[in-house]
Each structure stands twice: as structure tokens, then as C-alpha cells.
Design an enzyme around this catalytic site. Structure first.
Site, PDB file in Angstrom:
ATOM      1  N   THR A  68      -6.455  -5.626   7.165  1.00 57.46           N
ATOM      2  CA  THR A  68      -5.913  -6.625   6.242  1.00 57.46           C
ATOM      3  C   THR A  68      -6.682  -6.702   4.930  1.00 57.46           C
ATOM      4  O   THR A  68      -6.310  -7.469   4.041  1.00 57.46           O
ATOM      5  CB  THR A  68      -5.886  -8.019   6.895  1.00 57.46           C
ATOM      6  OG1 THR A  68      -7.204  -8.362   7.335  1.00 57.46           O
ATOM      7  CG2 THR A  68      -4.930  -8.035   8.082  1.00 57.46           C
ATOM      8  N   ARG A  70     -11.036   2.088 -10.305  1.00 60.44           N
ATOM      9  CA  ARG A  70     -10.167   3.261 -10.447  1.00 60.44           C
ATOM     10  C   ARG A  70     -10.208   3.783 -11.877  1.00 60.44           C
ATOM     11  O   ARG A  70     -10.641   3.071 -12.801  1.00 60.44           O
ATOM     12  CB  ARG A  70      -8.736   2.888 -10.058  1.00 60.44           C
ATOM     13  CG  ARG A  70      -8.561   2.640  -8.570  1.00 60.44           C
ATOM     14  CD  ARG A  70      -7.144   2.213  -8.259  1.00 60.44           C
ATOM     15  NE  ARG A  70      -6.941   2.032  -6.813  1.00 60.44           N
ATOM     16  CZ  ARG A  70      -5.835   1.525  -6.278  1.00 60.44           C
ATOM     17  NH1 ARG A  70      -4.827   1.161  -7.052  1.00 60.44           N
ATOM     18  NH2 ARG A  70      -5.740   1.406  -4.970  1.00 60.44           N
ATOM     19  N   ASN A 124     -10.031  -2.596  -7.377  1.00 65.22           N
ATOM     20  CA  ASN A 124      -9.194  -1.670  -8.144  1.00 65.22           C
ATOM     21  C   ASN A 124      -9.718  -1.418  -9.557  1.00 65.22           C
ATOM     22  O   ASN A 124      -9.319  -0.443 -10.208  1.00 65.22           O
ATOM     23  CB  ASN A 124      -7.757  -2.181  -8.225  1.00 65.22           C
ATOM     24  CG  ASN A 124      -7.030  -2.133  -6.892  1.00 65.22           C
ATOM     25  OD1 ASN A 124      -6.094  -2.889  -6.653  1.00 65.22           O
ATOM     26  ND2 ASN A 124      -7.472  -1.242  -6.005  1.00 65.22           N
ATOM     27  N   ARG A 149       0.572   5.198  -4.744  1.00 67.37           N
ATOM     28  CA  ARG A 149       0.032   6.458  -5.299  1.00 67.37           C
ATOM     29  C   ARG A 149       0.300   7.637  -4.376  1.00 67.37           C
ATOM     30  O   ARG A 149       0.620   8.736  -4.826  1.00 67.37           O
ATOM     31  CB  ARG A 149      -1.463   6.302  -5.560  1.00 67.37           C
ATOM     32  CG  ARG A 149      -1.786   5.316  -6.685  1.00 67.37           C
ATOM     33  CD  ARG A 149      -3.275   5.240  -6.964  1.00 67.37           C
ATOM     34  NE  ARG A 149      -4.010   4.807  -5.778  1.00 67.37           N
ATOM     35  CZ  ARG A 149      -5.309   4.995  -5.605  1.00 67.37           C
ATOM     36  NH1 ARG A 149      -6.015   5.627  -6.537  1.00 67.37           N
ATOM     37  NH2 ARG A 149      -5.917   4.549  -4.524  1.00 67.37           N
ATOM     38  N   ARG A 150       0.191   7.412  -3.058  1.00 66.37           N
ATOM     39  CA  ARG A 150       0.470   8.500  -2.118  1.00 66.37           C
ATOM     40  C   ARG A 150       1.948   8.888  -2.162  1.00 66.37           C
ATOM     41  O   ARG A 150       2.298  10.072  -2.048  1.00 66.37           O
ATOM     42  CB  ARG A 150       0.065   8.074  -0.702  1.00 66.37           C
ATOM     43  CG  ARG A 150      -1.438   8.126  -0.457  1.00 66.37           C
ATOM     44  CD  ARG A 150      -1.794   7.623   0.919  1.00 66.37           C
ATOM     45  NE  ARG A 150      -1.666   6.165   0.996  1.00 66.37           N
ATOM     46  CZ  ARG A 150      -1.633   5.477   2.128  1.00 66.37           C
ATOM     47  NH1 ARG A 150      -1.656   6.115   3.295  1.00 66.37           N
ATOM     48  NH2 ARG A 150      -1.549   4.165   2.110  1.00 66.37           N
ATOM     49  N   ASP A 201       0.831  -1.200   0.000  1.00 60.84           N
ATOM     50  CA  ASP A 201       0.000   0.000   0.000  1.00 60.84           C
ATOM     51  C   ASP A 201       0.870   1.257   0.000  1.00 60.84           C
ATOM     52  O   ASP A 201       1.953   1.278   0.605  1.00 60.84           O
ATOM     53  CB  ASP A 201      -0.901  -0.001   1.241  1.00 60.84           C
ATOM     54  CG  ASP A 201      -2.081   0.944   1.098  1.00 60.84           C
ATOM     55  OD1 ASP A 201      -2.335   1.405  -0.030  1.00 60.84           O
ATOM     56  OD2 ASP A 201      -2.737   1.229   2.111  1.00 60.84           O
TER      57      ASP A 201
END
Length: 323
Positions: A210, A84, A81, A36-37, A33
Site C-alpha cells: 500500500t 525521478r 516521485n 510508465r510500464r 500504478d
């Protein structure tokens, strides 16, 4: 100067963690994770973040080999996803095609005999991605020293649902009796080839959940979970080793709990159950604190006295010696 000092400290911490670790989980699963951030923070777009994340993926394969992990599952693309923006997904699909073929041809993959497999609803993916998956799986199918599972178009609950429907259909058709349904019955329907129970789940990026990842294999095995704040492209070997240490502490806690329960059983249960309790205590004796080992010795002395007709006075129902 400051950067050099930081690198020096990180290297020293990594060496310390390496010395503290005495074993490794067999199967590690990672929720990658924060790509993108990471990209937004550094002024790039989502594709830049995913490409930076691939470099971490290459490194974690090396780290797994260093500590003895035998199976790694990467949560790469979930069924959610697909919602998106199309341009983001298309760029990611292109990257997946590129890297799957690159991994399948990489010298180190064949040197370390890495078997690459995709798990998930791969038929939902574009044809070019399916072809790349097929290429990587065919090129590495015969290897078994290390398994790399790439979760693509993956949804944990949807896989369980499909497995359950398959069992129900077999029962309705008369091909399976209800009393024949066991753990293996479900597992055979989850994936084409066996996936080990998960020992450790790592999630990067700061979120502490999770996300429906490998629910059958993780919950049934009571997997240890390690949440950390670095985004996936920033995830370091020190972070990885901290995750391994979390697994070791969880495993030690589990052994200690088993030993304590068995210790109580030695004083509280009926004679037919005692051999199993004694066996558990013998296996996990070293996990008990020193004071509780003294309790065990008291029970063993009491057992010896009982065999000589002296009874088991002095041991309470919790397995502890009475004052």
C-alpha cells in the site's frame, strides 16, 4: 472476431459482477500504478502512459457514481516521485495543470457536484501546479455530493509526523493538555478539511503493497485491499467491481466475526456486559451460518430458563450448545 468475442465476454462478466454487488464502500482510495510500464510495453514514453492513465481516471469517476461511492482518493504524485528525472516530472506537472483546469470546468463535474481537493505537501509543487490546484478547489469548493481527493506531493508518514509535531508544539505552549489529545486532535491537523476513513484501497500494476498511502485513515478503519495486475491505463470497470466485491466480502467477514464474538460473550461474560453483547448479536444475526444461529437460539432458550430459575446448563464457554 477474437476481439469482439473478448469484448462480449468482458461485458457479460461485468453484468455478472454488477448483479453480485449489493452495496458500495463510502470511500475508495486508488494507487494508480503502472503508467510508465504500460507506456514502455507499448513503445511510448512516460508521458504517454500518464496521459493514457488520465482517461482511466475520468472513467472511474463515472463508475463510482454508478455504484454509490461518495469519496475517491487518487495517489497521483508522492514525495518520492520528486527523485525521478526532471523531464518526466515536468511533463507530468504540465499534464496535471491541464487536467485540473479541465476537470474544474467540466460540465459533468458541476452536474454531479464533485468537490476537487488536493492533499499533500502541495507547497513543494511548482507554482503553476499550485495555481491549477487552487483554481480547481475554488471552482468546486461548495459541492459536497462527491469528493475527489488528489494526493499530490503526498507522503503518509510525513503527514502524521507533521500532525504529531503540531500537537507537541501546542502542548509545550500550554494550549493543549495531554489528556485532551484524542483521534479528532490528530485528524484536524492532517488535512484542512475532513477525509473519511478509507473502506477500500485498490492498487493496480501487480505490486502487493500500500506504499504508505493514507495510513491513518486506512489502518484505523481496517480497510479492505484489492491488488490487481492490469496497469492503470488498462484498469476496467470489471476490475473496479471486483474490488468492490472484495470490500463486500471483507465487510461480511467483519460482521460475522463480531457476531461470533458476541455470541461467545453471551455465555461467558458477566451480567453487566450482556446487553451490549446481545445488541451486537441482534445487529449481525443474519451474518452467522445456520448452525451458529442454532447456537444462539439455544442460548436464548437457556436465558429464558435461567430467568425461570433453571440455570444455563448445556452452554459451554465458547457459546456453543453442549452435546
Amino acid at each position: 472476431m477474437r476481439r469482439w468475442f473478448r469484448q462480449y465476454v468482458d461485458a457479460a462478466y461485468e453484468r455478472l459482477l454488477s448483479r453480485e454487488i449489493s452495496g458500495a464502500p463510502t470511500h475508495v482510495a486508488v494507487i494508480q500504478d503502472g503508467n510508465r510500464r504500460y507506456a514502455r510495453r507499448n513503445g511510448g514514453d512516460a508521458h504517454d502512459g500518464h496521459r493514457a492513465g488520465v482517461e482511466t481516471t475520468e472513467r472511474i469517476l463515472e463508475w463510482c457514481n454508478d455504484v454509490g461511492v461518495e469519496e475517491l482518493t487518487l495517489y497521483t504524485f508522492s514525495t518520492e516521485n520528486f527523485d525521478r528525472p526532471a523531464e518526466q516530472n515536468e511533463a507530468l506537472f504540465d499534464l496535471l495543470c491541464e487536467k485540473l483546469r479541465e476537470f474544474a470546468d467540466a460540465e459533468q463535474v458541476h452536474e454531479h457536484e464533485i468537490c476537487i481537493r488536493a492533499i499533500g505537501e502541495t507547497e513543494m509543487l511548482p507554482e503553476r501546479v499550485q495555481n491549477a490546484v487552487d483554481y480547481a478547489e475554488r471552482r468546486t469548493r461548495e459541492y459536497d455530493r462527491f469528493v475527489l481527493n488528489i494526493a499530490l506531493a503526498y507522503g503518509g508518514r510525513s503527514r502524521l509526523l507533521e500532525a504529531t509535531r503540531g500537537v507537541a508544539a501546542d502542548v509545550e505552549a500550554g494550549d493543549l493538555e495531554p489528556d485532551q489529545i484524542d483521534v479528532e486532535t490528530i485528524e484536524r491537523r492532517l488535512y484542512d478539511r475532513p477525509v473519511r476513513d478509507v473502506d477500500l484501497i485498490i492498487r493496480t500494476g501487480g505490486d502487493e503493497r500500500t506504499s504508505n498511502f493514507l495510513p491513518w485513515h486506512a489502518n484505523g478503519n481496517e480497510a479492505a485491499v484489492f491488488f490487481c495486475t492490469p496497469y492503470w491505463p488498462e484498469f476496467s470497470k470489471a476490475d473496479f467491481l471486483r474490488g468492490i466485491r472484495t470490500y463486500e466480502h471483507r465487510a461480511e467477514s467483519w460482521r460475522r466475526t463480531r457476531a461470533r464474538r458476541a455470541l461467545a460473550l453471551l455465555a461467558a461474560v458477566s451480567e453487566p456486559d450482556l446487553p451490549e453483547a446481545r445488541s451486537i448479536v441482534d445487529r449481525f444475526r443474519d451474518s452467522l451460518p445456520t448452525a451458529e444461529r442454532s447456537d444462539l437460539e439455544a442460548i436464548e432458550r437457556a436465558d429464558a430458563s435461567n430467568e425461570n430459575g433453571q440455570g444455563v446448563e448445556g452452554i459451554d464457554s465458547s457459546g456453543r450448545a453442549a452435546d
